[in-house]
Structure formats: C-alpha cells, structure tokens
Design a protein around this motif. Structure first.
Motif, mmCIF file in Angstrom:
data_model
loop_
_atom_site.group_PDB
_atom_site.id
_atom_site.type_symbol
_atom_site.label_atom_id
_atom_site.label_comp_id
_atom_site.label_asym_id
_atom_site.label_seq_id
_atom_site.Cartn_x
_atom_site.Cartn_y
_atom_site.Cartn_z
ATOM 1 N N GLU A 90 0.865 -1.187 0.000
ATOM 2 C CA GLU A 90 0.000 0.000 0.000
ATOM 3 C C GLU A 90 0.896 1.229 0.000
ATOM 4 N N HIS A 91 0.296 2.395 0.249
ATOM 5 C CA HIS A 91 1.014 3.665 0.130
ATOM 6 C C HIS A 91 1.021 4.442 1.442
ATOM 7 N N ILE A 92 2.065 5.232 1.610
ATOM 8 C CA ILE A 92 2.118 6.192 2.716
ATOM 9 C C ILE A 92 1.469 7.469 2.200
ATOM 10 N N HIS A 111 -6.897 10.220 -5.302
ATOM 11 C CA HIS A 111 -5.469 10.314 -5.610
ATOM 12 C C HIS A 111 -4.693 10.155 -4.308
ATOM 13 N N LEU A 112 -3.420 9.805 -4.425
ATOM 14 C CA LEU A 112 -2.549 9.654 -3.259
ATOM 15 C C LEU A 112 -1.937 11.010 -2.911
ATOM 16 N N LEU A 113 -2.214 11.508 -1.720
ATOM 17 C CA LEU A 113 -1.715 12.815 -1.300
ATOM 18 C C LEU A 113 -0.691 12.654 -0.179
ATOM 19 N N PRO A 114 0.297 13.558 -0.110
ATOM 20 C CA PRO A 114 1.393 13.386 0.850
ATOM 21 C C PRO A 114 0.975 13.618 2.296
ATOM 22 N N VAL A 115 1.601 12.861 3.169
ATOM 23 C CA VAL A 115 1.396 12.998 4.610
ATOM 24 C C VAL A 115 2.427 13.989 5.143
ATOM 25 N N PRO A 116 2.052 14.888 6.036
ATOM 26 C CA PRO A 116 3.067 15.788 6.612
ATOM 27 C C PRO A 116 4.078 14.998 7.429
ATOM 28 N N ARG A 117 5.352 15.323 7.283
ATOM 29 C CA ARG A 117 6.394 14.606 8.027
ATOM 30 C C ARG A 117 6.564 15.251 9.396
ATOM 31 N N THR A 118 5.551 15.023 10.221
ATOM 32 C CA THR A 118 5.528 15.562 11.576
ATOM 33 C C THR A 118 5.385 14.409 12.563
ATOM 34 N N ASP A 120 3.067 14.112 14.888
ATOM 35 C CA ASP A 120 1.662 13.700 14.924
ATOM 36 C C ASP A 120 1.367 12.704 13.802
ATOM 37 N N ALA A 121 1.751 13.071 12.591
ATOM 38 C CA ALA A 121 1.453 12.223 11.438
ATOM 39 C C ALA A 121 2.165 10.880 11.537
ATOM 40 N N LEU A 122 3.408 10.883 12.034
ATOM 41 C CA LEU A 122 4.147 9.634 12.169
ATOM 42 C C LEU A 122 3.504 8.723 13.215
ATOM 43 N N ASP A 123 3.094 9.284 14.350
ATOM 44 C CA ASP A 123 2.448 8.474 15.385
ATOM 45 C C ASP A 123 1.174 7.826 14.852
ATOM 46 N N VAL A 124 0.366 8.607 14.153
ATOM 47 C CA VAL A 124 -0.886 8.085 13.598
ATOM 48 C C VAL A 124 -0.591 7.015 12.546
ATOM 49 N N LEU A 125 0.365 7.292 11.672
ATOM 50 C CA LEU A 125 0.720 6.336 10.620
ATOM 51 C C LEU A 125 1.208 5.021 11.226
ATOM 52 N N CYS A 126 2.051 5.099 12.248
ATOM 53 C CA CYS A 126 2.560 3.873 12.871
ATOM 54 C C CYS A 126 1.416 3.030 13.429
ATOM 55 N N GLU A 127 0.472 3.666 14.106
ATOM 56 C CA GLU A 127 -0.648 2.899 14.652
ATOM 57 C C GLU A 127 -1.501 2.315 13.526
ATOM 58 N N ASN A 128 -1.734 3.085 12.470
ATOM 59 C CA ASN A 128 -2.528 2.582 11.343
ATOM 60 C C ASN A 128 -1.837 1.402 10.664
ATOM 61 N N VAL A 129 -0.524 1.486 10.526
ATOM 62 C CA VAL A 129 0.225 0.375 9.922
ATOM 63 C C VAL A 129 0.103 -0.874 10.784
ATOM 64 N N ARG A 130 0.201 -0.718 12.110
ATOM 65 C CA ARG A 130 0.073 -1.888 12.986
ATOM 66 C C ARG A 130 -1.320 -2.518 12.873
ATOM 67 N N ILE A 131 -2.346 -1.684 12.777
ATOM 68 C CA ILE A 131 -3.707 -2.208 12.603
ATOM 69 C C ILE A 131 -3.790 -3.013 11.314
ATOM 70 N N GLU A 143 4.697 2.181 0.386
ATOM 71 C CA GLU A 143 5.433 2.909 -0.655
ATOM 72 C C GLU A 143 5.489 4.408 -0.387
ATOM 73 N N ASN A 144 6.653 4.991 -0.618
ATOM 74 C CA ASN A 144 6.794 6.446 -0.650
ATOM 75 C C ASN A 144 6.107 6.975 -1.899
ATOM 76 N N ILE A 145 5.432 8.114 -1.810
ATOM 77 C CA ILE A 145 4.679 8.609 -2.962
ATOM 78 C C ILE A 145 5.344 9.837 -3.581
ATOM 79 N N ALA A 146 4.896 10.150 -4.802
ATOM 80 C CA ALA A 146 5.304 11.384 -5.474
ATOM 81 C C ALA A 146 4.396 12.514 -5.014
ATOM 82 N N ALA A 147 4.922 13.722 -4.971
ATOM 83 C CA ALA A 147 4.118 14.848 -4.494
ATOM 84 C C ALA A 147 4.399 16.105 -5.311
ATOM 85 N N LEU A 148 3.341 16.872 -5.539
ATOM 86 C CA LEU A 148 3.472 18.181 -6.176
ATOM 87 C C LEU A 148 3.634 19.288 -5.139
#
Length: 444
Positions: A90-92, A111-118, A120-131, A143-148
């Motif tokens: 899947e995608h980050i 569309h796949l939109l970028p996550v802020p590299r903060t 807060d965002a990392l904590d949420v992402l880690c928990e979502n990945v574990r789920i 996967e790392n995504i492309a961003a405009l």
C-alpha cells in the motif's frame, strides 16, 4: 525477505504481452481492480507457471487521520488469499478527509496525497500500519509517494520519516525511485540523501516508472518512458543494497511489447551497474562491525493517547483537501500556485478515470464530455469513489445541466436510470414496452 527478481505491473491492456515476455519473475496488480471470485484468466495462468502476483492497494489511506477501514482491510486480505501472494503493498498517503473527526463532510481525493512529516502524522501512521499488519495474512510493505506540494512545518526528511516508521513497526518498504525523482524536481529533495537515510534492510522491492516535466513541475504519469535520472537513482540504490525485486510500472499509453522489454533491459542494466559499484566499494573498504541483521520486532508507539494527534491531523488534511477539491481558501503556509497545479491535476484525473469507469459517458456526450465534467468538478467534490462520481455527474447534467440536444438527454437519462437503481432494469420486451408507453403518456 523473499527474492522476487524482475517484474512488471500487470494491466488488462498488456496482459497477453506480459505472459509472453521473457525474464518476468513476478507481476503486481492493482488490488481494487481484482475480483477474488473471478480472477482474470491471464493472472491464473501466470500463477500456474509459478509467477508471483502481488496485490498493490491504492485506497486504504494509511496516512489518513482515521483508523484503517475494516472493510477495506478485509477486502485486501481476500485478494491476498485469492492470489496466493507472498506479501501485499500500500502507500504512505491519505486519500480522504473530513467526517466525524472534523464534523465536516467527507471528501475523497481520488489520488494519493502526501502525509506531513511531523510527529503527529508519524504516530498516527505507525498505529494505522500496525492495525493493517494485524489484519493482513502476509507481510505488508508501504510505498513512498510522489508529491506536487510540500507541507509547511515539516519536522523530518523523507528518509528520517521512513526510517522511524520501519523501526517502530517492522513494516517493509516499497521504494519508488521515480517518486524520489519527482520529489527532487518538485520539492528540491536530494534522492541520494534520502537513500542514505533509508533502512535499506527493510526494502521489499522497488518501483520504476516514467513521467514528464511541464513548467518546472514533474508529473509522475506512469504513461511515459523511464527517464535516465530515474535509472541513475536506481543504480545509486543498487550500489548500496541488492533490492529483492524491481518492477516496471506502466498504467496507460502502453507502447508495443518490444519497447517495454527494452525498458526492462535498461532497468537490469542500472541494477548491474549499481551492483558493480557496490562490489568495488566493498573491496576498497574494511568491514566494520557486524551486519544489522534486519529490523527489530514491531515496536510500540510513543505511549501517548493518539486521539488529539488524530484530530489535529484530521483538521489539517481536511483543510488541504477542501482547498484542492472544493475551492476553499488555501491553508496558510502552502504554495498557492502548487496547490492550484495539484487541484487541476486532480480534476483532470477525475475526468479521465470516470471516462474509464463509465466509458459510455464520453460516447453519449461526445467532445463536450471533458469540458462538462471539469465544470462540474468546481462545485462538486468527490465523496464516494469514481463509480458514484459518474452517476452524480450524469444526474447533475440531467437536473441542472443545459442539454439542448434531446437525443443526448434521452441517452444520458437511460444510462443513468439503468445504473442508479438497486438492480439493473429489466430488458424483457414487455417491460421495456410498458416503460416506453409510460414515458409517452407522461409527456402528454
């Protein structure tokens, strides 16, 4: 990690060519485009030949503020089981926003939109990945995504963000070198620095794809040949580690099979160059210490309640997505020009995908389809996927649009009625005659 070898993205348009291509060890298919009970015969034949098939999800939204949807996770797991896959990807990214956490309408990006590299965002992402890891029957890679666009106030580089994600969750990484190139052009990020910061031992496989540059912006189109800078990044990666697998992505504007095979050869050449550089570097340097031996077991989060972090992230993502698809003001700190470029790209992608999901609409509306759809997007953000979007667009034209051609209006109305009900309309002659008679009587 399983060695995959050289692969290509399986798409229905090139299914026959993929089956005949020499040296294809595995394929990847878009998970949402596969029905577990009715697998394409081409994929079945590839599996019977021993070719691994990996489902690649695009709609889970692991980088979103909400917990992953249980239904989407179950559907992804079902595809893994049907395909007998060794892993799933899947995608980050976040793909939707709004809803209960923000007390605002839910919006879909499509569309796949970028996550802020903060944090807060990392904590949420880690928990979502574990789920997600707990719900899936095989290892997950993200996967790392492309961003405009770039988020203001970011606290980490991409490499640091990915390293900590892998370190805390044990998740594998799908590194897209074309996306590293995209972020280099669009956000000024150095691909070599990102590679230097990555946990190379976490790499599951690598994506390679083409794109194009317009007005200083790189568009990750997956519809153009792989450019040399992307191959150079791949060679740099291969000089640091031997990736378990490398895959060529192509989603549209498909060339003849010979050109695809030449691109695969160029990819193999970049891998060989990188491997030679890696061997030379190893010979010239003393071995220092023992190997890391892989990532640690899944860690824990920072031990704090994630409710406030989820809400802060939800509000930020909803504000950005609303600016992109609903015309609200651009949040402070974002580049307004780039947000405008992204908004137009999202509207264009909506028009293109709806034309694929509902190919009858461009036929019925002719040359006016795209103009009408882009006008529709200005005040009508997507809320429930592309199929619903197609129906809502047709309904809008019928109720508010200016369809002066009665033939077009009649065909569009029949199309909408056929698809908007709980079940297809009956095609029995008697029923069709009764419908036609009722329409005539209602006009009188």
């Amino acid at each position: 990690m399983q060695r995959l070898g050289t692969g290509i993205g399986w798409r229905p348009e090139i299914a026959d060519a993929v089956e005949r291509m020499p040296g294809i060890d595995w394929v990847e298919t878009v998970a949402e485009n596969v029905c577990p009970g009715h697998l394409p015969e081409s994929l079945v034949r590839l599996r019977e030949r021993g070719v691994s098939v990996i489902p690649h999800g695009v709609s889970l939204g692991l980088g979103g503020a909400e917990r992953p949807d249980a239904g989407r996770l179950a559907a992804l797991a079902e595809r893994v089981e049907a395909l007998g896959s060794p892993l799933v990807t899947e995608h980050i990214a976040f793909v939707r926003a709004g809803g209960a956490l923000t007390a605002s309408p839910r919006l879909e990006a499509g569309h796949l939109l970028p996550v802020p590299r903060t944090r807060d965002a990392l904590d949420v992402l880690c928990e979502n990945v574990r789920i997600a890891q707990d719900a899936l029957p095989v290892p997950l890679a993200v996967e790392n995504i492309a961003a405009l666009i770039s988020w203001p106030g970011e606290e980490m580089t991409e490499g640091q963000f990915l390293y900590e994600l892998a370190d805390r969750t044990g998740v594998r990484l799908l590194i897209d070198v074309a996306n590293l190139h995209t972020n280099h052009v669009n956000r000024g990020e150095d691909p070599a620095e990102a590679l230097a910061e990555l946990p190379l031992e976490a790499i599951a496989y690598v994506h390679v794809a083409g794109g194009f540059e317009r007005d200083g912006v790189w568009h990750d189109s997956h519809a153009h040949p792989v450019p040399q800078p992307v191959l150079d990044i791949l060679a740099d990666l291969a000089s640091r580690v031997s990736p378990p697998g490398v895959l060529l992505e192509r989603d549209e504007n498909f060339p003849d099979p010979g050109e695809l095979e030449r691109e695969l050869e160029a990819i193999r050449g970049a891998l060989e160059k990188g491997a030679a550089d890696r061997v030379a570097a190893a010979r010239g340097a003393a071995v220092e210490g023992a190997s890391k031996g892989g990532l640690p077991e899944r860690g824990t989060s920072r031990g704090e309640e994630l409710g406030p972090a989820r809400q802060r992230l939800a509000l930020a993502q909803a504000a950005l997505l609303s600016a992109l698809v609903a015309g609200t003001p651009v949040p402070e700190g974002f580049d307004r020009v780039r947000v405008g470029v992204q908004a137009r790209a999202l509207a264009g992608k909506r028009a293109d995908v709806v034309a694929k999901v509902a190919p009858e609409l461009p036929v019925i509306l002719g040359d006016g389809y795209r103009r009408a759809f882009l006008a529709y997007t200005h005040g009508h953000p997507m809320t429930d996927g592309y199929r619903r979007d197609a129906l809502d667009f047709a309904g809008h034209l019928l109720t508010e649009g200016r369809l002066e051609d009665m033939r077009v209006r009649s065909e569009l109305r029949e199309w909408w009625l056929e698809r908007s009900g709980p079940k297809p309309r009956s095609r029995r002659p008697g029923v069709r005659l009764a419908r036609a008679t009722r329409r005539v009587l209602l006009r009188r």
